[in-house]
Enzyme design. Structure first.
Site, PDB file in Angstrom:
ATOM      1  N   GLY A 223      15.592   2.209 -11.791  1.00  0.00           N
ATOM      2  CA  GLY A 223      15.880   2.354 -10.373  1.00  0.00           C
ATOM      3  C   GLY A 223      15.819   1.014  -9.660  1.00  0.00           C
ATOM      4  O   GLY A 223      15.946  -0.045 -10.285  1.00  0.00           O
ATOM      5  N   CYS A 224      15.639   1.052  -8.353  1.00  0.00           N
ATOM      6  CA  CYS A 224      15.575  -0.181  -7.555  1.00  0.00           C
ATOM      7  C   CYS A 224      14.546  -1.135  -8.132  1.00  0.00           C
ATOM      8  O   CYS A 224      13.385  -0.773  -8.333  1.00  0.00           O
ATOM      9  CB  CYS A 224      15.225   0.172  -6.107  1.00  0.00           C
ATOM     10  SG  CYS A 224      14.945  -1.277  -5.059  1.00  0.00           S
ATOM     11  N   PHE A 225      14.960  -2.354  -8.404  1.00  0.00           N
ATOM     12  CA  PHE A 225      14.061  -3.270  -9.130  1.00  0.00           C
ATOM     13  C   PHE A 225      12.895  -3.794  -8.306  1.00  0.00           C
ATOM     14  O   PHE A 225      11.956  -4.360  -8.855  1.00  0.00           O
ATOM     15  CB  PHE A 225      14.816  -4.414  -9.802  1.00  0.00           C
ATOM     16  CG  PHE A 225      15.822  -5.177  -8.966  1.00  0.00           C
ATOM     17  CD1 PHE A 225      15.724  -5.305  -7.595  1.00  0.00           C
ATOM     18  CD2 PHE A 225      16.910  -5.793  -9.605  1.00  0.00           C
ATOM     19  CE1 PHE A 225      16.653  -6.035  -6.854  1.00  0.00           C
ATOM     20  CE2 PHE A 225      17.851  -6.518  -8.876  1.00  0.00           C
ATOM     21  CZ  PHE A 225      17.713  -6.639  -7.498  1.00  0.00           C
ATOM     22  N   TRP A 226      12.887  -3.614  -6.992  1.00  0.00           N
ATOM     23  CA  TRP A 226      11.775  -4.113  -6.180  1.00  0.00           C
ATOM     24  C   TRP A 226      10.450  -3.444  -6.578  1.00  0.00           C
ATOM     25  O   TRP A 226       9.474  -4.113  -6.894  1.00  0.00           O
ATOM     26  CB  TRP A 226      12.042  -3.861  -4.700  1.00  0.00           C
ATOM     27  CG  TRP A 226      13.182  -4.621  -4.113  1.00  0.00           C
ATOM     28  CD1 TRP A 226      13.762  -5.750  -4.610  1.00  0.00           C
ATOM     29  CD2 TRP A 226      13.887  -4.290  -2.915  1.00  0.00           C
ATOM     30  NE1 TRP A 226      14.790  -6.148  -3.805  1.00  0.00           N
ATOM     31  CE2 TRP A 226      14.887  -5.282  -2.757  1.00  0.00           C
ATOM     32  CE3 TRP A 226      13.788  -3.273  -1.973  1.00  0.00           C
ATOM     33  CZ2 TRP A 226      15.773  -5.270  -1.663  1.00  0.00           C
ATOM     34  CZ3 TRP A 226      14.653  -3.254  -0.893  1.00  0.00           C
ATOM     35  CH2 TRP A 226      15.633  -4.250  -0.739  1.00  0.00           C
TER      36      TRP A 226
ATOM     37  N   VAL B 206       9.838  -1.466  -9.179  1.00  0.00           N
ATOM     38  CA  VAL B 206       9.582  -1.548 -10.621  1.00  0.00           C
ATOM     39  C   VAL B 206       8.936  -2.891 -10.957  1.00  0.00           C
ATOM     40  O   VAL B 206       7.983  -2.964 -11.749  1.00  0.00           O
ATOM     41  CB  VAL B 206      10.881  -1.354 -11.414  1.00  0.00           C
ATOM     42  CG1 VAL B 206      10.609  -1.410 -12.918  1.00  0.00           C
ATOM     43  CG2 VAL B 206      11.543  -0.030 -11.050  1.00  0.00           C
TER      44      VAL B 206
END
Length: 243
Positions: free
Chosen positions: A83-86, A88
């Site tokens: 998903g959104c890499f922020w 993660v």
């Protein structure tokens, strides 16, 4: 079946040299049983041929393996899409034994992508986190455990409100040991989830395109609002993902 095309001008075909290409097959006129030209203004093609499958070629450098080295020879690399890499990335930043994290784009078809282009959904890239970790302090299995706990691996191209191919679930391995452990962990997770099918892809790590600097450690730096979140090792604070 015979097809007639009587409106064509007379055609001359060089022997053994004409091919009709369609999709993934090539058909050679030499494969048709004669007569396949019966008049000057008609081409009669009999439906008696054997398809020749085209060899798949992959000369796209965007598909090359990720050959970059970790920042220290004692470390290993791992790569995940969840998903959104922020959010993660912040989760992996907190793991003891993880020395460095960086976010970027991989598994796509376009060279040197940027965030705006990836968000169009036309490049096939995944938002990924690349992790530099010390395997003596953080076994790869620890990273897999976090990966599975951090997202829903049963939704196709989607995590919560984030929808698109860039948000698909994936484990991208750097060696056969990682590949084996990833597959074993997927099978164990599938048993846990029972009838909910896991859609996570497990593939070799391809060329990594580091995302724009403002994306790096985005939540630790506070994002757009300047409210930084802790990246301390072992921190269990809830991760709030915001733009």
């Amino acid at each position: 079946m015979v097809k007639y095309m009587d409106t064509f001008e007379p055609l001359t075909f060089p022997k053994s040299s004409i091919h009709i290409q369609h999709s993934l097959f090539i058909f050679s006129f030499n494969q048709f049983k004669p007569p396949y030209i019966t008049s000057q203004n008609s081409i009669h093609i009999f439906n008696q041929f054997k398809p020749i499958k085209m060899a798949e070629s992959n000369n796209n450098p965007a598909h090359d393996p990720d050959t970059e080295n970790p920042i220290n020879p004692a470390l290993e690399l791992a790569q995940f899409g969840a998903g959104c890499f922020w959010g993660v990335e912040l989760a992996f930043q907190r793991v003891p034994g993880v020395v460095k994290t960086e976010v970027g784009y991989s598994q796509g078809d376009v060279l040197d992508p940027n965030y705006k282009l990836v968000c169009t959904g036309t490049t096939n890239h995944v938002e990924v986190v690349r992790v530099h970790f010390d395997p003596t302090a953080c076994p790869y299995s620890n990273l897999l455990d976090l990966f599975w706990s951090r997202h829903d691996p049963t939704t196709v191209n989607r995590q919560a409100g984030d929808v698109g191919t860039q948000y698909r679930s994936g484990i991208y391995y750097y060696n056969e040991t990682q590949a084996r452990l990833a597959q074993e962990s997927k099978e164990a997770k599938q048993l846990e989830l029972k009838d909910k099918k896991i859609v996570t892809e497990i593939l070799p790590a391809k060329r990594f395109y580091r995302a724009e600097e403002y994306h790096q450690q985005y939540l630790e730096k506070g994002g757009r609002n300047g409210a930084g979140q802790s990246a301390a090792k072992g921190c269990n604070d809830p991760i709030r993902c915001y733009g």
